[in-house]
Structures are given as structure tokens and as C-alpha cells.
Design a protein around this motif. Structure first.
Motif, PDB file in Angstrom:
ATOM      1  N   GLU A 270      97.580 -32.947 -97.190  1.00 33.74           N
ATOM      2  CA  GLU A 270      98.725 -32.207 -96.676  1.00 33.74           C
ATOM      3  C   GLU A 270      98.803 -32.256 -95.152  1.00 33.74           C
ATOM      4  OE1 GLU A 270     101.107 -30.891 -98.297  1.00 33.74           O
ATOM      5  OE2 GLU A 270     100.413 -30.584-100.360  1.00 33.74           O
ATOM      6  N   ALA A 271      97.647 -32.163 -94.485  1.00 35.27           N
ATOM      7  CA  ALA A 271      97.641 -32.073 -93.026  1.00 35.27           C
ATOM      8  C   ALA A 271      98.294 -33.279 -92.370  1.00 35.27           C
ATOM      9  CB  ALA A 271      96.201 -31.915 -92.530  1.00 35.27           C
ATOM     10  N   SER A 272      98.061 -34.460 -92.948  1.00 31.96           N
ATOM     11  CA  SER A 272      98.624 -35.687 -92.364  1.00 31.96           C
ATOM     12  C   SER A 272      99.793 -36.227 -93.165  1.00 31.96           C
ATOM     13  CB  SER A 272      97.531 -36.759 -92.267  1.00 31.96           C
ATOM     14  OG  SER A 272      96.960 -37.006 -93.552  1.00 31.96           O
ATOM     15  N   SER A 273     100.139 -35.563 -94.283  1.00 28.59           N
ATOM     16  CA  SER A 273     101.238 -35.989 -95.160  1.00 28.59           C
ATOM     17  C   SER A 273     101.135 -37.471 -95.520  1.00 28.59           C
ATOM     18  CB  SER A 273     102.597 -35.710 -94.488  1.00 28.59           C
ATOM     19  OG  SER A 273     102.817 -34.331 -94.388  1.00 28.59           O
ATOM     20  N   GLU A 274      99.965 -37.844 -96.059  1.00 28.60           N
ATOM     21  CA  GLU A 274      99.766 -39.237 -96.470  1.00 28.60           C
ATOM     22  C   GLU A 274      98.733 -39.323 -97.592  1.00 28.60           C
ATOM     23  OE1 GLU A 274      98.109 -41.608 -93.374  1.00 28.60           O
ATOM     24  OE2 GLU A 274      96.571 -40.152 -92.857  1.00 28.60           O
ATOM     25  N   TRP A 275      98.802 -40.446 -98.314  1.00 27.25           N
ATOM     26  CA  TRP A 275      97.809 -40.728 -99.338  1.00 27.25           C
ATOM     27  C   TRP A 275      96.590 -41.363 -98.673  1.00 27.25           C
ATOM     28  CZ3 TRP A 275      98.055 -38.872-104.100  1.00 27.25           C
ATOM     29  CH2 TRP A 275      99.291 -38.555-104.642  1.00 27.25           C
ATOM     30  N   VAL A 276      95.406 -40.831 -99.000  1.00 31.58           N
ATOM     31  CA  VAL A 276      94.162 -41.333 -98.417  1.00 31.58           C
ATOM     32  C   VAL A 276      93.275 -41.853 -99.554  1.00 31.58           C
ATOM     33  CG1 VAL A 276      92.072 -40.729 -97.139  1.00 31.58           C
ATOM     34  CG2 VAL A 276      94.277 -39.735 -96.483  1.00 31.58           C
ATOM     35  N   PRO A 277      92.830 -43.117 -99.477  1.00 30.78           N
ATOM     36  CA  PRO A 277      91.938 -43.639-100.520  1.00 30.78           C
ATOM     37  C   PRO A 277      90.530 -43.069-100.368  1.00 30.78           C
ATOM     38  CG  PRO A 277      92.298 -45.313 -98.833  1.00 30.78           C
ATOM     39  CD  PRO A 277      93.168 -44.138 -98.470  1.00 30.78           C
ATOM     40  N   THR A 278      89.967 -42.553-101.456  1.00 28.70           N
ATOM     41  CA  THR A 278      88.576 -42.083-101.427  1.00 28.70           C
ATOM     42  C   THR A 278      87.610 -43.179-101.873  1.00 28.70           C
ATOM     43  OG1 THR A 278      88.679 -41.239-103.688  1.00 28.70           O
ATOM     44  CG2 THR A 278      89.325 -39.732-101.923  1.00 28.70           C
ATOM     45  N   SER A 279      88.073 -44.085-102.712  1.00 26.84           N
ATOM     46  CA  SER A 279      87.251 -45.193-103.209  1.00 26.84           C
ATOM     47  C   SER A 279      88.171 -46.326-103.628  1.00 26.84           C
ATOM     48  CB  SER A 279      86.402 -44.772-104.412  1.00 26.84           C
ATOM     49  OG  SER A 279      85.558 -43.698-104.100  1.00 26.84           O
ATOM     50  N   SER A 280      87.629 -47.534-103.622  1.00 25.04           N
ATOM     51  CA  SER A 280      88.393 -48.686-104.135  1.00 25.04           C
ATOM     52  C   SER A 280      87.424 -49.736-104.655  1.00 25.04           C
ATOM     53  CB  SER A 280      89.300 -49.273-103.053  1.00 25.04           C
ATOM     54  OG  SER A 280      88.531 -49.822-101.998  1.00 25.04           O
ATOM     55  N   TRP A 281      87.847 -50.445-105.687  1.00 31.40           N
ATOM     56  CA  TRP A 281      87.049 -51.498-106.320  1.00 31.40           C
ATOM     57  C   TRP A 281      87.962 -52.680-106.687  1.00 31.40           C
ATOM     58  CZ3 TRP A 281      87.575 -46.498-108.226  1.00 31.40           C
ATOM     59  CH2 TRP A 281      86.534 -45.616-107.939  1.00 31.40           C
ATOM     60  N   PRO A 282      87.551 -53.920-106.450  1.00 25.49           N
ATOM     61  CA  PRO A 282      86.347 -54.324-105.724  1.00 25.49           C
ATOM     62  C   PRO A 282      86.571 -54.239-104.218  1.00 25.49           C
ATOM     63  CG  PRO A 282      87.548 -56.254-106.441  1.00 25.49           C
ATOM     64  CD  PRO A 282      88.305 -55.065-106.974  1.00 25.49           C
ATOM     65  N   SER A 283      85.501 -53.994-103.474  1.00 24.95           N
ATOM     66  CA  SER A 283      85.651 -53.883-102.031  1.00 24.95           C
ATOM     67  C   SER A 283      84.490 -54.517-101.272  1.00 24.95           C
ATOM     68  CB  SER A 283      85.771 -52.404-101.634  1.00 24.95           C
ATOM     69  OG  SER A 283      84.632 -51.675-102.063  1.00 24.95           O
ATOM     70  N   ARG A 284      83.369 -54.749-101.957  1.00 21.26           N
ATOM     71  CA  ARG A 284      82.198 -55.284-101.287  1.00 21.26           C
ATOM     72  C   ARG A 284      81.977 -56.747-101.662  1.00 21.26           C
ATOM     73  NH1 ARG A 284      77.609 -51.056-102.783  1.00 21.26           N
ATOM     74  NH2 ARG A 284      78.465 -51.473-104.841  1.00 21.26           N
ATOM     75  N   PHE A 285      81.143 -57.422-100.919  1.00 18.94           N
ATOM     76  CA  PHE A 285      80.873 -58.839-101.102  1.00 18.94           C
ATOM     77  C   PHE A 285      80.461 -59.151-102.534  1.00 18.94           C
ATOM     78  CE2 PHE A 285      77.921 -62.458-101.043  1.00 18.94           C
ATOM     79  CZ  PHE A 285      78.661 -63.416-100.362  1.00 18.94           C
ATOM     80  N   CYS A 286      79.580 -58.322-103.093  1.00 13.47           N
ATOM     81  CA  CYS A 286      79.038 -58.586-104.426  1.00 13.47           C
ATOM     82  C   CYS A 286      79.894 -58.034-105.555  1.00 13.47           C
ATOM     83  CB  CYS A 286      77.619 -58.026-104.541  1.00 13.47           C
ATOM     84  SG  CYS A 286      76.397 -58.874-103.511  1.00 13.47           S
ATOM     85  N   ASP A 287      80.966 -57.307-105.223  1.00 12.43           N
ATOM     86  CA  ASP A 287      81.816 -56.730-106.273  1.00 12.43           C
ATOM     87  C   ASP A 287      82.570 -57.789-107.065  1.00 12.43           C
ATOM     88  OD1 ASP A 287      81.145 -54.120-105.844  1.00 12.43           O
ATOM     89  OD2 ASP A 287      82.893 -53.638-104.627  1.00 12.43           O
ATOM     90  N   PHE A 288      82.909 -58.886-106.412  1.00 11.78           N
ATOM     91  CA  PHE A 288      83.800 -59.869-107.026  1.00 11.78           C
ATOM     92  C   PHE A 288      83.063 -60.675-108.091  1.00 11.78           C
ATOM     93  CE2 PHE A 288      85.481 -58.809-102.912  1.00 11.78           C
ATOM     94  CZ  PHE A 288      86.820 -58.601-103.178  1.00 11.78           C
TER      95      PHE A 288
END
Length: 816
Positions: A270-288
Motif C-alpha cells: 500500500e505504501a508504494s502502491s505497487e506489486w512487489v515480488p517476494t520470490s520467483s522461480w527460476p531465478s538462479r544459475f542452477c534453477d534452469f
């Protein structure tokens, strides 16, 4: 009526009132014959979500294609969570949404042609379309039953209370499909869904990212703006379900598969009126997926992460590997010859490779034989990769090993088949290095007088320790006396073999990942329980030594007594007093009707007394760290005794908490601060005790399906009943006839106080015992419990800033 006349009529209806008046009069129900067109919307009863037609993207996109969708209603940035006609946009400005004569919800154009429909046959009269505050659009009958819901037809976004299902018997599952582009809702190239034993993101028909069910259990997806998010996986029969939860915040969080292929957990701030990602997958070198090619392993422990070949393998194309091009993978240094003399190299902390075959619930030895007897088998694993707590299964792999990932903070053991000469070569190399290592160790040792002195002291103690026959152990003293002893005797292995008929299967009481438990009978007639750790046991030398050191020095009527121990080469054995009524979980979950309310209350008080002794009254302040119903044993008179101290920690007098990078314990009983941050204290045990209280009262496991809300576990179910003033309904039906309502409510209230999210809000065991035994004290009101949403928070923290592996504590046991 002609198509032109009908179009004119609809346009007149749309212009009869200003657009803002239509929005103001928005409703949550659409009945047969009613329409929504233009800028009219349905709004859920609480105002959280809206349904209507929208134009995606900016003016440059054309503003021609219209879609029927659901979006958040209370935030300034339109965020669509579901699209009905994503692959068939509406271009007719007179098209509208209605409930048709056959009671289906449909988008109809000016020619009365259906552009999209729920298409459910035989919908009864009186059915209406309704938009719920969960974001779910349903066709609801007069009796309150839903014949269709949008949650069963996901697009790219998951919301709390929504499920993505997969049937393991039929192989049929649901998938979410990303938008083609940020301003194009049509089906994109990426999709996501559960399949057998894992969650997968696909790019077209190829796997892009995957993770096992067991790894996702209770994934903590982060906390932002006061909203705590997690991901859950549950199984009921053959059906596996995936979903998300979010606690706190005025706007429900969402999990969206974006057009680029990332699965993002988003929270509205609410403070910034935006969607903020808390986590995402894949995101690291070994995730793929298969980043390092066939049989190549992605090493996330390296700085920076890179690919490497495991022992016995070499790069298939060395030139490419030197250029950091790893797609060709690795090949065996020596090809397998299909010989029964082949050996297995155990590699620890691996994400198990893809394309396994599940053999079933065999023993580890049977699993190894299964692989060795098949020439095509290249590796096997005996690990807990299931959503059940006792989900140890045998998996084998044929051919190349795909998508290997080395991570010290995650993973399972994989046994890779190699020709015997490869392992012999490794052993010879080790023997060559051994003298060098010994010399180095001696040089370091001679430079440290105090270390040498300490080592000699320990060696001296070991030389004077004598073994004794199991028959000579003072059983009567151990069973009945208050006289303590400072150490448990070291018992001769031959006498243990004699008492158990050489570990005969007829004497086996139970088994698990640690090994097996046997009943032993002495000449005197006394019975003992013998816990024999397997060579591949998850309980290692440290845990074994810890249990011997601790339990032998703790004396209380509600703690199991260690009578002796034995080590002989690979054998590690613990000898306990025998508990004929087995463990508490066997009783309350399988034969619950045998346990009266009075006995349940007695068991709860006994566990509380034992835990209070550990925390405050013993010579050492002990934190158990793996308190659960299977670690509570019952004697002849149903007195509870806390067992399995392999994971316990000793605290200093003034120490309030400890911290670990390796979180060990059992999913469902771990407190939030321990599972998420690795912080443990007395309050961690208090949380586990609270879970046990609710299980004993209800006769239900802490994980599973509960009717209050589909995504709630036992903690959440109990909390919902408490809030609604129906807490007594939690009591096991078989004992309700003898219900002492005040006592039951007090126990439930104490249990809820113990499982509060903030450790500081939980009572100490001193307070717990006082509350349980007092007849007049006024108890504080509980707050919402930690991990009350989702399944199994048997928690495993996933891709948060810190990552942990959760060692499952394999406590035994049937009767001992």
C-alpha cells in the motif's frame, strides 16, 4: 429481431445511464436474463474483485480486442487474474455477458453467437453466476452447491484458496498458461503444473524448471508489507493439489506465471502502491533445467555457481567446457559392463535427477538390489520425496542422469552405479594420500599441547570402558528406581544378538529411515527395545552419541530410559525400556476409539511434565527439537514418555536461543522461527507441544485436508472453530459422549496459545503446566497461529534469502 436492431437496443441500454452509475450499482450476482456489457461490472460482496470486459495493454495495442476477465477492484493499477476468452477476443462492441436459458454463463455477440461459455450440461433451474471475494466466479445452485467455477480453469495466476490438481492414477492434471505478452492475454509459450512427484514449468513441450513435491512442502515464499506468503502441496487419495496462502494485508497475494517463464509470488504494498515480488522461480544459475547437460551437475556451492562432472565422469566435450559451454554434459570414464560386481558411489545433497521410476516402498537394501539386477539401471535413491510423512520410496534411473544439482543446503543422497575398478581406483588414490594426511595431522597435533592432552584423555577413558552382558544390566533399577546414573553401560553385541534371536524378523517392532527396532527378551523375563541403526541411517554418529550422552543423564517418569548402548564396527545400537503400548501416533490415529478423554488429558499433562523437566528442572537445559506424537511412547498404564533425543541441544543457564544453518526436525511440528530462520529455543518445543495437544484432542494429524477451508491444516482448522465459538467440535467424535466441555476447551486454548506465530507470545512450559492443572486460572486469549494456512508446514523454507535443508527425523516405531 434482426442483428442490427438488437445491436441498437444494447447500445441504448448502455447509454441510458452514465458509466459511473453502472459501476456504482455493481452487484455480485448475475441472474438468468441479466447482462453485463460495456463498462458494467460485477463486484464481489466484500469489494475485493471485479468481473467485466477489459482492453489489455496501452492505446498502441489497438483497443480493439476485448476480454472478459477478473481483476483486483481495490487497487489503482488494474491487475487481471483470470481471462475467460483469452484465445477468442471479442471485437463486437455490443457483445455482452449473460446467464443463458440453459443456465450457463456466456459471452454473446450481437448475432446471439456464443463467443465463450461455461458449457455445463444439465444445469438446474435457479442457478446464478456469482463472483466471490476469493476471486472465484461460480455457477451456484439454490442449495449452495457450485456446478462450475473459474478456479478449475486457471489462466496465468493463482490466488489463495485456489487449487491446481493432478491425478496420479489417470495422469490428468491442470496447468496454468502464461500470457503471450504483457498486453496479450492469449496462451503463451510457458505453462506450469504438477505432475508425478514434482512441479514443472514447461517451455512449449520441454521442461524449463522443476522441483519435487517434498522440496516445496510449506515453501516460505517471503514476507513483504506485513503479508506472509507460502506455497503448499497436499495429497488426498490419488489427487495431488498445489496452492498458495497469504496472511496479512488488505489485498490477497497472487502467484503469476509471467510471459518470460518466471513464476512470481507478488504482494501489493500500500505504501508504494505497487506489486512487489517476494520470490520467483527460476531465478538462479542452477534453477534452469538440465543446465549442465546429461550427467552434468550444477554446483550451487561454487563461487560463482558452475557445472562440473561427478566422480567417475568426464566432460563429453572438454573444449566446450573450458569455454563455459556445458550443454554437452558429461560421460562415464569407464562404460558400464552390466556386472553384478558393479559398485555404487553415494553422492550427498543432490536434487535428484529427472525421469525416475518409482519402485515403491522397499527397504534400502532391496532398492539397491533392484538397481543392480537391471543392466539399464544407472542410479538409485532411497529418500523421502513424497508428500506423506512416511514417504520413503525407492527410485531408480535408467540411462543418462538429467538435471543434477549439488546444494549442501538441500537435496537427497543419490547412489550412482560405477564399474568396480572406478571405485577401487578412488580408494587407491585415497590410500596414497592417507600417509600424507596422517603426517600433516601429526605435525599439527604436535604443535598443540592442549589438543594432544585432550585427545589422550579421551583415549584413556575409552580404554578403561568395559563392556557388559545385556543380562547384567540392572533392569529393575532402570525401570523403577529414582536413583540416577551418570552413564549408560556399553553392552556386548553378542548378548544383544542373543536377546533378539539375532535380530530376527519375528522380533521386529518397526522400521524407518534410521533402521529397525526389535524386541529383546532376557533370561530374567524382562523385555527391552533394541534400536539398531542401519549403515545408511539418517541418524549419524553425532546424533547417536548425542542421544547416549543426553538420555543417560536425564531421569524423569515421563522420559524414556536408556538401558545401554553398543557399537561394534558398523553397528550402532541403543537399548531402551520396552513400551508395550507403542507410540502415541499409532494409538490416536489408528485406534483412537480406545483412548478415553481422561486418558488423553493424562497424556497431555504427562508430556507437559516431561518437557518442563527438560527445560527447567534437569541438570542440563535441553531443547528436544523433534517433539511429535511418534516420539511419545506409552507404558503399560498409558503414561507418556518422551523419546528420541538425537537432535536435542543443551543450553547454557543464561542462554535463551540458538541458531543453526541446518534445520532438522519433522514437518508440521516445527515453529515458524525455527523453520524460516533456523532459530530454536524452549518456545520451539512449546510450539511442537501445542501441535501435539491439538492432535491428541482431535485424533487427527496436523497435516491433511480439513473441511473448514480446503487449504487449512489442523492448526488453521482449530483456529477457525475457536473464532466461531465451536472449538468443542474439534474433539474426537468417539469420545464426545464423555465430553467435559470445560476441560476440552481449556486444552484447546492452551494448544492454541502454544502455536502462536510469535515465539514471545507463547507461554513457557512452566506456565503451560500451571494452566493445565489449575481449575480457576483465567487463560489469555490466543492469537492466529503460525503456519495455520497450507498443508504440512512440516515446513521447508524454499527460496527465501536463506535456504535450509530439513532433515527428517525418522523416529520409529511401533511398540517399544
Amino acid at each position: 429481431m434482426s442483428g442490427l436492431s438488437f445491436s441498437i437496443l444494447i447500445l441504448l441500454l448502455c447509454t441510458a445511464s452514465p458509466p459511473h452509475l453502472l459501476a456504482t450499482a455493481a452487484r455480485d450476482v448475475l441472474a438468468p436474463g441479466q447482462v453485463i456489457t460495456g463498462n458494467q461490472i460485477l463486484v464481489s460482496a466484500g469489494g475485493t474483485f471485479a468481473l467485466g470486459f477489459f482492453y489489455p495493454g496501452s492505446e498502441s495495442f489497438g483497443r480493439k480486442n476485448r476480454y472478459l476477465g477478473i481483476w483486483y477492484n481495490r487497487i489503482p493499477k488494474i491487475t487481471v487474474v483470470w481471462v475467460a476468452n483469452r484465445d477468442q477476443p471479442v471485437t463486437d462492441p455490443a457483445a455482452f455477458l449473460t446467464v443463458t436459458e440453459d443456465r450457463n454463463i456466456a459471452v454473446v455477440d450481437s448475432d446471439r453467437s456464443s463467443m465463450w461459455s461455461s458449457d455445463v450440461p444439465g444445469v438446474p433451474n435457479g442457478t446464478v453466476a456469482m463472483l466471490l471475494d476469493s476471486g472465484n466466479l461460480v455457477l451456484r445452485q439454490e442449495n449452495g452447491q457450485d456446478v462450475w467455477q473459474s478456479f478449475d480453469h486457471p489462466t496465468d495466476t493463482f490466488l489463495p484458496q485456489m487449487k491446481l490438481r493432478y491425478n496420479q492414477k489417470t495422469g490428468i492434471g491442470q496447468r496454468a498458461i502464461a500470457w503471450r505478452d504483457v498486453d496479450d492475454p492469449s496462451s503463451g509459450n510457458f505453462s506450469f503444473g504438477p505432475i508425478s512427484q514434482q512441479l514443472v514449468i514447461w517451455r512449449g513441450f520441454k521442461t524449463y524448471w522443476r522441483v519435487s513435491y517434498q522440496s516445496t512442502l510449506g515453501w516460505y515464499a517471503g514476507s513483504t508489507g506485513g503479508v506472509q506468503c507460502s506455497i503448499w502441496v497436499s495429497r488426498v487419495g490419488d489427487e495431488v493439489s498445489f496452492g498458495i496462502t497469504g496472511a496479512g494485508g488488505s489485498v490477497p497475494p497472487r502467484c503469476t506465471l509471467v510471459p518470460s517463464g518466471e513464476l512470481k509470488f507478488m504482494v501489493w504494498v500500500e505504501a508504494s502502491s505497487e506489486w512487489v515480488p517476494t520470490s520467483s522461480w527460476p531465478s538462479r544459475f542452477c534453477d534452469f533445467y538440465a543446465h549442465c547437460g546429461p550427467s552434468g551437475a550444477c554446483d550451487s556451492n561454487a563461487k560463482p555457481p558452475t557445472c562440473r562432472c561427478l566422480q567417475g565422469f568426464v566432460p563429453k566435450n572438454q573444449t566446450e567446457w573450458e569455454k563455459k559451454i556445458f550443454s554437452s554434459g558429461c560421460v562415464r570414464r569407464v562404460r558400464l559392463q552390466c556386472s553384478k560386481s558393479d559398485k555404487f558411489l553415494q553422492v550427498e545433497s543432490l536434487k535428484l535427477p529427472d525421469r525416475s521410476r518409482i519402485i515403491g516402498k522397499k527397504t534400502e537394501a532391496e532398492c539397491k538390489i533392484e538397481c543392480l539386477s537391471n543392466c539399464q539401471c544407472t542410479a538409485y535413491s532411497y529418500a523421502n520425496t513424497s508428500v506423506e510423512s512416511d514417504g520413503y520410496i525407492c527410485q531408480v534411473w535408467y540411462g543418462e542422469l538429467i538435471d543434477l544439482w549439488i546444494d549442501d543446503m538441500d537435496g537427497n543422497d543419490l547412489n550412482i552405479r560405477l564399474v568396480a575398478s572406478e571405485l577401487d581406483k578412488m580408494e587407491k588414490s585415497f590410500m596414497f594420500l592417507l600417509p600424507v594426511l596422517v603426517i600433516c595431522a601429526l605435525l599439527v597435533g604436535t604443535g598443540s599441547y592442549f589438543l594432544v592432552k585432550r585427545l589422550r584423555s579421551r583415549a584413556r577413558k575409552r580404554t578403561v570402558r568395559k563392556t557388559m552382558l545385556l543380562e547384567d544390566v540392572d533392569i529393575s533399577d532402570s525401570f523403577g528406581s529414582d536413583k540416577g546414573f551418570s552413564d549408560a553401560p556399553l553392552v556386548d553385541l553378542k548378548s544383544v544378538r542373543c536377546a533378539t534371536s539375532d535380530f530376527s524378523d519375528t522380533n521386529k517392532l518397526g522400521e524407518g529411515g534410521f533402521g529397525s527396532v526389535y524386541k529383546g527378551k532376557l533370561v530374567s523375563g524382562h523385555e527391552v527395545a533394541v534400536k539398531r541403526l542401519s549403515r545408511g541411517s539418517k541418524q549419524g554418529h553425532h546424533e547417536f552419541a548425542n542421544e547416549v550422552r543426553l538420555i543417560a543423564r536425564l531421569q524423569h517418569k515421563n522420559l524414556v530410559r536408556l538401558l545401554g548402548w553398543c557399537t561394534d564396527q558398523d553397528e550402532k545400537i541403543l537399548i531402551y525400556e520396552y513400551m508395550p503400548n507403542k507410540s502415541l501416533d499409532k494409538l490416536i490415529f489408528a485406534r483412537s476409539e480406545e483412548l478415553s478423554l481422561e486418558k488423553r488429558l493424562m497424556i497431555i499433562e504427562g508430556i507437559a511434565d516431561g518437557l518442563l523437566y527438560l527445560h527447567h528442572h534437569s541438570r542440563m537445559r535441553v531443547i528436544h527439537r523433534d517433539l511429535k506424537t511418534s516420539n511419545i511412547l506409552l507404558d503399560n498404564e498409558m503414561n507418556p514418555k518422551i523419546s528420541d533425543f538425537g537432535l536435542a541441544r543443551i543450553f547454557e543457564i543464561n542462554q535463551t536461543e540458538g541458531n543453526t544453518r541446518k534445520v532438522v526436525g519433522t514437518f508440521g511440528y516445527m515453529s515458524p522461527e525455527y523453520a524460516i530462520d533456523g532459530v530454536f529455543s524452549e518456545k520451539s518445543d512449546v510450539f511442537s507441544f501445542g501441535v501435539i495437544v491439538l492432535e491428541v484432542i482431535s485424533g487427527k494429524r496436523c497435516t491433511g485436508y480439513y473441511p473448514c477451508r480446503e487449504s487449512l491444516n489442523l492448526l488453521g482448522y482449530a483456529w477457525e472453530l475457536w473464532k466461531e465459538g465451536r472449538a468443542v467440535e474439534l474433539l474426537e467424535p468417539a469420545v464426545k459422549s464423555s465430553c467435559q466441555a470445560d476441560e476440552v476447551l481449556k486444552c484447546i486454548q492452551v494448544g492454541l496459545l502454544c502455536i502462536e506465530e510469535d515465539a514471545a507470545d507463547r507461554p513457557t512450559m512452566n506456565s503451560v503446566v500451571s494452566m493445565l492443572k489449575s481449575e480457576s486460572s483465567v487463560l489469555p486469549l490466543p492469537k492466529q497461529p503460525g503456519f495455520s494456512f497450507g498443508r504440512n508446514l512440516r515446513v521447508r523454507v524454499g527460496r527465501s534469502p536463506r535456504s535450509f535443508i530439513y532433515g527428517l527425523s525418522e523416529s520409529i516405531l511401533e511398540g517399544r
